[in-house]
Motif scaffolding. Sequence first.
Motif, PDB file in Angstrom:
ATOM      1  N   LEU A 124      25.807  31.558  42.090  1.00 30.95           N
ATOM      2  CA  LEU A 124      27.075  31.802  42.758  1.00 30.95           C
ATOM      3  C   LEU A 124      27.160  31.494  44.193  1.00 30.95           C
ATOM      4  O   LEU A 124      28.137  31.615  44.788  1.00 30.95           O
ATOM      5  CB  LEU A 124      27.613  33.466  42.273  1.00 30.95           C
ATOM      6  CG  LEU A 124      27.949  33.822  41.034  1.00 30.95           C
ATOM      7  CD1 LEU A 124      28.173  35.069  40.664  1.00 30.95           C
ATOM      8  CD2 LEU A 124      29.317  33.140  40.576  1.00 30.95           C
ATOM      9  N   THR A 125      25.792  31.250  44.712  1.00 31.82           N
ATOM     10  CA  THR A 125      25.767  31.058  46.120  1.00 31.82           C
ATOM     11  C   THR A 125      26.155  29.599  46.210  1.00 31.82           C
ATOM     12  O   THR A 125      26.520  28.986  47.382  1.00 31.82           O
ATOM     13  CB  THR A 125      24.560  31.137  46.762  1.00 31.82           C
ATOM     14  OG1 THR A 125      23.373  30.246  45.948  1.00 31.82           O
ATOM     15  CG2 THR A 125      23.888  32.742  46.554  1.00 31.82           C
ATOM     16  N   ARG A 126      26.282  28.882  45.160  1.00 33.56           N
ATOM     17  CA  ARG A 126      26.757  27.444  45.089  1.00 33.56           C
ATOM     18  C   ARG A 126      28.127  27.091  44.577  1.00 33.56           C
ATOM     19  O   ARG A 126      28.925  26.574  44.983  1.00 33.56           O
ATOM     20  CB  ARG A 126      25.809  26.463  44.533  1.00 33.56           C
ATOM     21  CG  ARG A 126      26.057  25.086  44.346  1.00 33.56           C
ATOM     22  CD  ARG A 126      24.880  24.129  43.660  1.00 33.56           C
ATOM     23  NE  ARG A 126      24.873  24.725  42.177  1.00 33.56           N
ATOM     24  CZ  ARG A 126      25.914  24.145  41.190  1.00 33.56           C
ATOM     25  NH1 ARG A 126      26.762  23.323  41.618  1.00 33.56           N
ATOM     26  NH2 ARG A 126      25.603  24.485  40.094  1.00 33.56           N
ATOM     27  N   VAL A 127      28.299  27.978  43.467  1.00 30.83           N
ATOM     28  CA  VAL A 127      29.387  27.926  42.501  1.00 30.83           C
ATOM     29  C   VAL A 127      30.349  29.024  42.937  1.00 30.83           C
ATOM     30  O   VAL A 127      29.995  30.121  42.972  1.00 30.83           O
ATOM     31  CB  VAL A 127      29.208  27.651  41.103  1.00 30.83           C
ATOM     32  CG1 VAL A 127      30.565  27.690  40.151  1.00 30.83           C
ATOM     33  CG2 VAL A 127      28.478  26.463  40.929  1.00 30.83           C
ATOM     34  N   THR A 128      31.498  28.663  43.365  1.00 28.14           N
ATOM     35  CA  THR A 128      32.549  29.687  43.604  1.00 28.14           C
ATOM     36  C   THR A 128      33.406  30.446  42.412  1.00 28.14           C
ATOM     37  O   THR A 128      34.237  29.498  41.873  1.00 28.14           O
ATOM     38  CB  THR A 128      33.550  29.223  44.861  1.00 28.14           C
ATOM     39  OG1 THR A 128      32.713  28.876  45.863  1.00 28.14           O
ATOM     40  CG2 THR A 128      34.405  30.426  45.314  1.00 28.14           C
ATOM     41  N   ILE A 129      33.126  31.421  41.928  1.00 31.97           N
ATOM     42  CA  ILE A 129      33.813  32.003  40.941  1.00 31.97           C
ATOM     43  C   ILE A 129      34.630  33.307  41.640  1.00 31.97           C
ATOM     44  O   ILE A 129      34.032  34.214  42.290  1.00 31.97           O
ATOM     45  CB  ILE A 129      32.870  32.603  39.855  1.00 31.97           C
ATOM     46  CG1 ILE A 129      32.174  31.605  39.393  1.00 31.97           C
ATOM     47  CG2 ILE A 129      33.611  33.382  38.693  1.00 31.97           C
ATOM     48  CD1 ILE A 129      32.956  30.293  38.560  1.00 31.97           C
ATOM     49  N   PRO A 130      35.820  33.399  41.279  1.00 27.00           N
ATOM     50  CA  PRO A 130      36.790  34.442  41.904  1.00 27.00           C
ATOM     51  C   PRO A 130      36.111  35.908  41.562  1.00 27.00           C
ATOM     52  O   PRO A 130      35.384  36.033  40.372  1.00 27.00           O
ATOM     53  CB  PRO A 130      38.066  34.440  40.849  1.00 27.00           C
ATOM     54  CG  PRO A 130      38.046  32.912  40.558  1.00 27.00           C
ATOM     55  CD  PRO A 130      36.781  32.378  40.446  1.00 27.00           C
ATOM     56  N   GLU A 131      36.306  36.663  42.606  1.00 25.86           N
ATOM     57  CA  GLU A 131      35.816  38.033  42.402  1.00 25.86           C
ATOM     58  C   GLU A 131      34.167  38.205  42.575  1.00 25.86           C
ATOM     59  O   GLU A 131      33.663  39.464  42.271  1.00 25.86           O
ATOM     60  CB  GLU A 131      36.304  38.835  41.152  1.00 25.86           C
ATOM     61  CG  GLU A 131      37.803  39.025  41.056  1.00 25.86           C
ATOM     62  CD  GLU A 131      38.416  39.743  40.096  1.00 25.86           C
ATOM     63  OE1 GLU A 131      37.584  40.273  39.235  1.00 25.86           O
ATOM     64  OE2 GLU A 131      39.617  39.746  39.733  1.00 25.86           O
ATOM     65  N   SER A 132      33.703  37.276  43.018  1.00 27.29           N
ATOM     66  CA  SER A 132      32.221  37.265  43.103  1.00 27.29           C
ATOM     67  C   SER A 132      31.752  37.338  44.429  1.00 27.29           C
ATOM     68  O   SER A 132      30.561  36.927  44.919  1.00 27.29           O
ATOM     69  CB  SER A 132      31.646  36.224  42.233  1.00 27.29           C
ATOM     70  OG  SER A 132      31.926  36.366  40.987  1.00 27.29           O
ATOM     71  N   HIS A 154      32.076  42.790  40.747  1.00 27.66           N
ATOM     72  CA  HIS A 154      33.212  41.872  40.586  1.00 27.66           C
ATOM     73  C   HIS A 154      34.456  42.672  40.996  1.00 27.66           C
ATOM     74  O   HIS A 154      35.049  43.440  40.821  1.00 27.66           O
ATOM     75  CB  HIS A 154      33.409  41.752  39.051  1.00 27.66           C
ATOM     76  CG  HIS A 154      32.263  41.055  38.453  1.00 27.66           C
ATOM     77  ND1 HIS A 154      32.087  39.942  38.346  1.00 27.66           N
ATOM     78  CD2 HIS A 154      31.132  41.734  37.659  1.00 27.66           C
ATOM     79  CE1 HIS A 154      30.876  39.380  37.706  1.00 27.66           C
ATOM     80  NE2 HIS A 154      30.397  40.707  37.321  1.00 27.66           N
ATOM     81  N   VAL A 155      34.741  41.877  42.342  1.00 28.81           N
ATOM     82  CA  VAL A 155      35.896  42.555  43.156  1.00 28.81           C
ATOM     83  C   VAL A 155      36.671  41.498  43.996  1.00 28.81           C
ATOM     84  O   VAL A 155      35.752  40.593  44.554  1.00 28.81           O
ATOM     85  CB  VAL A 155      35.637  43.679  43.831  1.00 28.81           C
ATOM     86  CG1 VAL A 155      34.379  43.399  45.083  1.00 28.81           C
ATOM     87  CG2 VAL A 155      36.713  44.301  44.592  1.00 28.81           C
ATOM     88  N   PRO A 156      37.948  41.305  44.154  1.00 29.39           N
ATOM     89  CA  PRO A 156      38.428  40.385  44.845  1.00 29.39           C
ATOM     90  C   PRO A 156      38.193  40.565  46.372  1.00 29.39           C
ATOM     91  O   PRO A 156      38.096  41.748  46.583  1.00 29.39           O
ATOM     92  CB  PRO A 156      40.110  40.599  44.553  1.00 29.39           C
ATOM     93  CG  PRO A 156      39.971  41.317  43.211  1.00 29.39           C
ATOM     94  CD  PRO A 156      38.846  42.229  43.194  1.00 29.39           C
ATOM     95  N   MET A 157      38.120  39.511  47.161  1.00 28.89           N
ATOM     96  CA  MET A 157      38.074  39.627  48.615  1.00 28.89           C
ATOM     97  C   MET A 157      38.675  40.778  49.365  1.00 28.89           C
ATOM     98  O   MET A 157      38.292  41.370  50.247  1.00 28.89           O
ATOM     99  CB  MET A 157      37.839  38.145  49.116  1.00 28.89           C
ATOM    100  CG  MET A 157      36.834  37.146  48.764  1.00 28.89           C
ATOM    101  SD  MET A 157      35.185  37.746  49.056  1.00 28.89           S
ATOM    102  CE  MET A 157      34.992  37.138  50.955  1.00 28.89           C
ATOM    103  N   MET A 158      40.118  40.633  48.809  1.00 29.20           N
ATOM    104  CA  MET A 158      41.151  41.451  49.777  1.00 29.20           C
ATOM    105  C   MET A 158      41.015  43.047  48.992  1.00 29.20           C
ATOM    106  O   MET A 158      41.586  43.856  49.676  1.00 29.20           O
ATOM    107  CB  MET A 158      42.437  41.049  49.197  1.00 29.20           C
ATOM    108  CG  MET A 158      42.910  39.667  50.056  1.00 29.20           C
ATOM    109  SD  MET A 158      42.691  40.074  51.872  1.00 29.20           S
ATOM    110  CE  MET A 158      44.047  41.165  52.166  1.00 29.20           C
ATOM    111  N   ALA A 159      39.994  43.251  47.882  1.00 28.66           N
ATOM    112  CA  ALA A 159      40.099  44.732  47.508  1.00 28.66           C
ATOM    113  C   ALA A 159      38.700  45.125  47.682  1.00 28.66           C
ATOM    114  O   ALA A 159      38.460  46.537  47.332  1.00 28.66           O
ATOM    115  CB  ALA A 159      40.444  44.579  46.044  1.00 28.66           C
ATOM    116  N   GLY A 160      37.652  44.454  48.227  1.00 27.43           N
ATOM    117  CA  GLY A 160      36.367  45.171  48.373  1.00 27.43           C
ATOM    118  C   GLY A 160      36.318  46.276  49.398  1.00 27.43           C
ATOM    119  O   GLY A 160      37.010  46.004  50.246  1.00 27.43           O
TER     120      GLY A 160
END
Length: 253
Positions: free
Chosen positions: A147-155, A101-107
């Motif tokens: 999660l490949t269909r539903v977009t959940i933050p940090e996933s 679980h990490v934001p896209m900008m923090a990975g």
Amino acid sequence: MSSNPIVVITGGSRGLGRDTALTLAKRNVDVIFTYHSNEAAAKETLADIEGAGAKGAFLQLDTGNTSQFPAFITELKALLADKWQGQPLTYLVNNAGTSLHVPMMAGTESQFDEAMNVHVKGVYFLTQALVPMLCDGGAIVHISSGLTRVTIPESGIYAAMKGAVEVLSRYWAKELAERQIRVNTLAPGAIATDFSGGMVRDNETVHNMVKSVTALGRVGQATDIGKAVAMLLSDDSGWITGQRLEASGGLVL
């Protein structure tokens, strides 16, 4: 020689893998499963498999470390020769995984690489190593994610890896069809296990949020997934290959 089919399940000592193992054992499938580090949990799972009337065994494996695969295959062949008189495998379930679980900008690059090794590289090369040990007419199930269909933050990173597995599954299905080996993907929704630190199971806020966006009005249980995997492996699904099935109770419809 055992008359039961034999399945290999990665990450079978707990969570979804454990329930899949027990569900299949109750349906007269012998179970060989891998565990990463918790041998005590593996022994408990093995006892339950045998208690269900099936033969079972476990082997240690880090599915994110492909350098371990040759030794694992050697161990597996020896196990099959010793306990199953060299009977080929019937099924493969690529279940082992880790959460992220990490934001896209923090990975970070190391997080990305670890996720890639476990969820894509490991799945691909372990499947490649095990396919020659599968009987014609067998079946493979890769575990993906809702999660490949539903977009959940940090996933995002985790979901992208699972998306890659879904694509690989279709190509495996196409190329293994000449041997009548079916390959499908099962995508669980949010399940109440110890995955992600037990977040869905133990965090009341998360638990209630998932319930509120699930058509059937509850969070998923491991038994929901074990039965779905068993269905995809069974002859009842003999005309299904190259497909993604979501088992989520209608998550975010």
